[in-house]
Design a protein around this motif. Structure first.
Motif, PDB file in Angstrom:
ATOM      1  N   ALA A 126       0.569  -1.099  -0.066  1.00 45.96           N
ATOM      2  CA  ALA A 126      -0.311  -0.089  -0.361  1.00 45.96           C
ATOM      3  C   ALA A 126       0.690   1.822   0.290  1.00 45.96           C
ATOM      4  CB  ALA A 126      -1.056   0.071   1.332  1.00 45.96           C
ATOM      5  N   GLN A 127       1.948   1.319   0.500  1.00 47.59           N
ATOM      6  CA  GLN A 127       2.617   2.567   0.801  1.00 47.59           C
ATOM      7  C   GLN A 127       2.911   2.849  -0.757  1.00 47.59           C
ATOM      8  OE1 GLN A 127       6.037   1.696   2.164  1.00 47.59           O
ATOM      9  NE2 GLN A 127       7.100   3.687   2.783  1.00 47.59           N
ATOM     10  N   PRO A 128       3.363   4.763  -0.622  1.00 47.66           N
ATOM     11  CA  PRO A 128       3.447   4.415  -2.225  1.00 47.66           C
ATOM     12  C   PRO A 128       5.044   3.551  -3.150  1.00 47.66           C
ATOM     13  CG  PRO A 128       2.667   6.304  -0.912  1.00 47.66           C
ATOM     14  CD  PRO A 128       2.940   5.128  -0.577  1.00 47.66           C
ATOM     15  N   LEU A 129       5.314   3.719  -4.172  1.00 43.75           N
ATOM     16  CA  LEU A 129       6.724   3.538  -4.844  1.00 43.75           C
ATOM     17  C   LEU A 129       8.104   4.186  -4.598  1.00 43.75           C
ATOM     18  CD1 LEU A 129       5.311   2.215  -8.228  1.00 43.75           C
ATOM     19  CD2 LEU A 129       5.815   0.831  -5.625  1.00 43.75           C
ATOM     20  N   ASP A 130       7.467   5.768  -4.069  1.00 42.47           N
ATOM     21  CA  ASP A 130       8.735   6.832  -3.882  1.00 42.47           C
ATOM     22  C   ASP A 130       9.123   6.502  -2.377  1.00 42.47           C
ATOM     23  OD1 ASP A 130       6.525   8.240  -3.232  1.00 42.47           O
ATOM     24  OD2 ASP A 130       7.345   9.839  -4.580  1.00 42.47           O
ATOM     25  N   ALA A 131       7.970   5.949  -1.634  1.00 37.55           N
ATOM     26  CA  ALA A 131       8.406   6.467  -0.175  1.00 37.55           C
ATOM     27  C   ALA A 131       9.926   5.385   0.720  1.00 37.55           C
ATOM     28  CB  ALA A 131       6.806   6.318   0.263  1.00 37.55           C
ATOM     29  N   THR A 132      10.263   5.324   1.327  1.00 36.66           N
ATOM     30  CA  THR A 132      11.133   3.976   1.725  1.00 36.66           C
ATOM     31  C   THR A 132      10.907   4.576   2.674  1.00 36.66           C
ATOM     32  OG1 THR A 132      12.808   6.541   2.410  1.00 36.66           O
ATOM     33  CG2 THR A 132      12.763   5.343  -0.393  1.00 36.66           C
ATOM     34  N   ALA A 133      10.186   4.953   3.793  1.00 39.58           N
ATOM     35  CA  ALA A 133      10.327   4.807   5.111  1.00 39.58           C
ATOM     36  C   ALA A 133       9.921   2.947   5.464  1.00 39.58           C
ATOM     37  CB  ALA A 133       8.607   5.503   5.853  1.00 39.58           C
ATOM     38  N   GLY A 134       9.759   2.846   6.835  1.00 39.12           N
ATOM     39  CA  GLY A 134       9.766   1.691   7.459  1.00 39.12           C
ATOM     40  C   GLY A 134       8.848   1.530   8.405  1.00 39.12           C
ATOM     41  N   TYR A 135       7.484   0.564   8.057  1.00 37.72           N
ATOM     42  CA  TYR A 135       7.105   0.643   9.242  1.00 37.72           C
ATOM     43  C   TYR A 135       7.013  -0.713   9.703  1.00 37.72           C
ATOM     44  CZ  TYR A 135       5.616   4.902   7.355  1.00 37.72           C
ATOM     45  OH  TYR A 135       5.497   6.436   7.261  1.00 37.72           O
ATOM     46  N   ARG A 136       6.127  -0.678  11.434  1.00 42.74           N
ATOM     47  CA  ARG A 136       6.658  -1.814  12.455  1.00 42.74           C
ATOM     48  C   ARG A 136       4.739  -2.245  12.162  1.00 42.74           C
ATOM     49  NH1 ARG A 136      10.533  -0.634  17.444  1.00 42.74           N
ATOM     50  NH2 ARG A 136       9.575   0.904  17.140  1.00 42.74           N
ATOM     51  N   SER A 137       4.149  -0.962  12.441  1.00 42.97           N
ATOM     52  CA  SER A 137       2.921  -1.400  12.815  1.00 42.97           C
ATOM     53  C   SER A 137       2.000  -0.295  11.623  1.00 42.97           C
ATOM     54  CB  SER A 137       2.266  -0.969  14.037  1.00 42.97           C
ATOM     55  OG  SER A 137       2.788   0.215  14.673  1.00 42.97           O
ATOM     56  N   LEU A 138       1.070   0.158  12.220  1.00 42.87           N
ATOM     57  CA  LEU A 138      -0.264   0.805  11.168  1.00 42.87           C
ATOM     58  C   LEU A 138      -0.039   2.344  11.836  1.00 42.87           C
ATOM     59  CD1 LEU A 138      -2.088  -1.392   9.362  1.00 42.87           C
ATOM     60  CD2 LEU A 138      -0.855  -0.711   8.400  1.00 42.87           C
ATOM     61  N   ILE A 139       1.123   2.709  12.878  1.00 42.69           N
ATOM     62  CA  ILE A 139       0.212   3.618  13.712  1.00 42.69           C
ATOM     63  C   ILE A 139      -1.286   3.961  14.325  1.00 42.69           C
ATOM     64  CG2 ILE A 139       1.659   6.109  13.532  1.00 42.69           C
ATOM     65  CD1 ILE A 139       2.823   6.288  11.106  1.00 42.69           C
ATOM     66  N   SER A 140      -1.443   3.720  14.443  1.00 42.57           N
ATOM     67  CA  SER A 140      -2.696   2.989  14.385  1.00 42.57           C
ATOM     68  C   SER A 140      -2.940   2.021  15.174  1.00 42.57           C
ATOM     69  CB  SER A 140      -4.021   3.806  14.289  1.00 42.57           C
ATOM     70  OG  SER A 140      -4.887   3.768  14.192  1.00 42.57           O
ATOM     71  N   THR A 141      -3.240   1.784  16.441  1.00 42.84           N
ATOM     72  CA  THR A 141      -3.759   0.727  17.358  1.00 42.84           C
ATOM     73  C   THR A 141      -4.890  -0.324  17.412  1.00 42.84           C
ATOM     74  OG1 THR A 141      -2.359   0.991  19.426  1.00 42.84           O
ATOM     75  CG2 THR A 141      -3.755  -0.551  19.700  1.00 42.84           C
ATOM     76  N   PRO A 142      -5.677   0.631  16.704  1.00 35.99           N
ATOM     77  CA  PRO A 142      -7.286  -0.278  16.161  1.00 35.99           C
ATOM     78  C   PRO A 142      -6.716  -0.063  15.363  1.00 35.99           C
ATOM     79  CG  PRO A 142      -8.089   2.241  17.652  1.00 35.99           C
ATOM     80  CD  PRO A 142      -6.190   1.935  17.962  1.00 35.99           C
ATOM     81  N   LEU A 143      -6.708   0.446  14.425  1.00 43.19           N
ATOM     82  CA  LEU A 143      -6.082   0.136  12.884  1.00 43.19           C
ATOM     83  C   LEU A 143      -5.702  -0.572  12.321  1.00 43.19           C
ATOM     84  CD1 LEU A 143      -6.292   3.853  10.411  1.00 43.19           C
ATOM     85  CD2 LEU A 143      -7.558   1.542  11.460  1.00 43.19           C
ATOM     86  N   THR A 144      -4.205  -1.141  13.134  1.00 37.38           N
ATOM     87  CA  THR A 144      -3.493  -2.270  13.115  1.00 37.38           C
ATOM     88  C   THR A 144      -3.399  -3.578  13.622  1.00 37.38           C
ATOM     89  OG1 THR A 144      -1.225  -0.557  13.803  1.00 37.38           O
ATOM     90  CG2 THR A 144      -1.392  -3.518  14.128  1.00 37.38           C
ATOM     91  N   VAL A 145      -5.054  -3.567  14.913  1.00 36.06           N
ATOM     92  CA  VAL A 145      -5.290  -4.645  15.454  1.00 36.06           C
ATOM     93  C   VAL A 145      -6.478  -5.187  13.736  1.00 36.06           C
ATOM     94  CG1 VAL A 145      -6.722  -5.691  16.967  1.00 36.06           C
ATOM     95  CG2 VAL A 145      -5.005  -4.077  17.764  1.00 36.06           C
ATOM     96  N   LEU A 146      -7.210  -3.995  13.777  1.00 36.27           N
ATOM     97  CA  LEU A 146      -8.507  -4.419  12.826  1.00 36.27           C
ATOM     98  C   LEU A 146      -7.525  -5.622  11.149  1.00 36.27           C
ATOM     99  CD1 LEU A 146     -10.962  -1.459  13.071  1.00 36.27           C
ATOM    100  CD2 LEU A 146     -11.199  -4.194  13.998  1.00 36.27           C
ATOM    101  N   ALA A 147      -6.294  -5.194  10.897  1.00 34.45           N
ATOM    102  CA  ALA A 147      -5.327  -5.310   9.587  1.00 34.45           C
ATOM    103  C   ALA A 147      -4.779  -6.247   9.777  1.00 34.45           C
ATOM    104  CB  ALA A 147      -4.567  -4.424   9.196  1.00 34.45           C
ATOM    105  N   GLU A 148      -4.200  -6.796  11.205  1.00 34.75           N
ATOM    106  CA  GLU A 148      -3.706  -7.782  11.347  1.00 34.75           C
ATOM    107  C   GLU A 148      -4.677  -8.969  12.131  1.00 34.75           C
ATOM    108  OE1 GLU A 148      -0.913  -6.806  14.373  1.00 34.75           O
ATOM    109  OE2 GLU A 148       0.761  -5.992  12.902  1.00 34.75           O
ATOM    110  N   PHE A 149      -5.635  -8.867  12.469  1.00 30.22           N
ATOM    111  CA  PHE A 149      -6.858  -9.907  13.146  1.00 30.22           C
ATOM    112  C   PHE A 149      -7.664 -10.168  12.088  1.00 30.22           C
ATOM    113  CE2 PHE A 149      -3.969  -9.062  17.267  1.00 30.22           C
ATOM    114  CZ  PHE A 149      -3.725  -9.918  17.399  1.00 30.22           C
ATOM    115  N   GLY A 150      -8.500  -9.005  11.180  1.00 26.83           N
ATOM    116  CA  GLY A 150      -9.357  -9.444  10.393  1.00 26.83           C
ATOM    117  C   GLY A 150     -10.857  -8.109  11.542  1.00 26.83           C
TER     118      GLY A 150
END
Length: 167
Positions: A126-150
């Motif tokens: 989902a990250q734009p092709l020109d972006a190089t930042a690295g992420y361990r999560s989605l910077i939002s606990t609720p969104l991370t939980v929903l994305a990882e667990f369904g």
């Protein structure tokens, strides 16, 4: 003449104001938001049990928020926080990451992308092709939980704290 309960209220208020200043001087936006939210919830909670003496908690809330804001401004916190908003990648990229989180949730709404995989999935899908930042999560606990667990499991996990309030 003040009684011992009044003295303890004052001591606790002074300690709370001092700790609030310490939080304000960390320049953490999340900590400040949590602090003000805690004050408001505390004020509402105290008002619901005050039996007609509701002016004290509102007064305390106003003074504490005013002290934190005033001392934060005098210490230069406003300028430092403004600079953080302009150059902090966690702020400038946050909406982009959240849009990507919604794409990940849409891609696997029932089973999610797997525990601990949301940052990797975002960077690769989902990250734009020109972006190089690295992420361990989605910077939002609720969104991370929903994305990882369904959605079903994620919503169940996110609702647990609210159910515990009513037990």
């Amino acid at each position: 003449k003040p009684n011992s309960e009044t003295r303890w209220h004052f001591v606790i208020w002074v300690l709370q104001a001092g700790l609030s200043l310490c939080i304000a001087l960390t320049y953490s936006r999340s900590a400040l938001l949590a602090l003000v939210t805690g004050y408001v919830v505390s004020c509402i909670y105290t008002n619901s049990f005050s039996h007609g003496t509701s002016n004290y908690p509102v007064w305390r809330l106003a003074v504490q928020v005013g002290l934190v804001a005033g001392l934060g401004l005098l210490s230069g916190a406003a300028g430092r926080m403004q600079a953080a908003f302009e150059s902090d990648a966690s702020v400038t990229h946050r909406l982009e990451v959240w849009k990507g989180a919604l794409e990940l949730i849409n891609a696997a709404p029932l089973h999610g992308c797997g525990v601990g995989n949301s940052g990797w999935m975002y960077m690769n899908w989902a990250q734009p092709l020109d972006a190089t930042a690295g992420y361990r999560s989605l910077i939002s606990t609720p969104l991370t939980v929903l994305a990882e667990f369904g959605l079903p499991a994620g919503l169940a996990i996110l609702c647990v704290p609210f159910f515990l309030l009513f037990i």
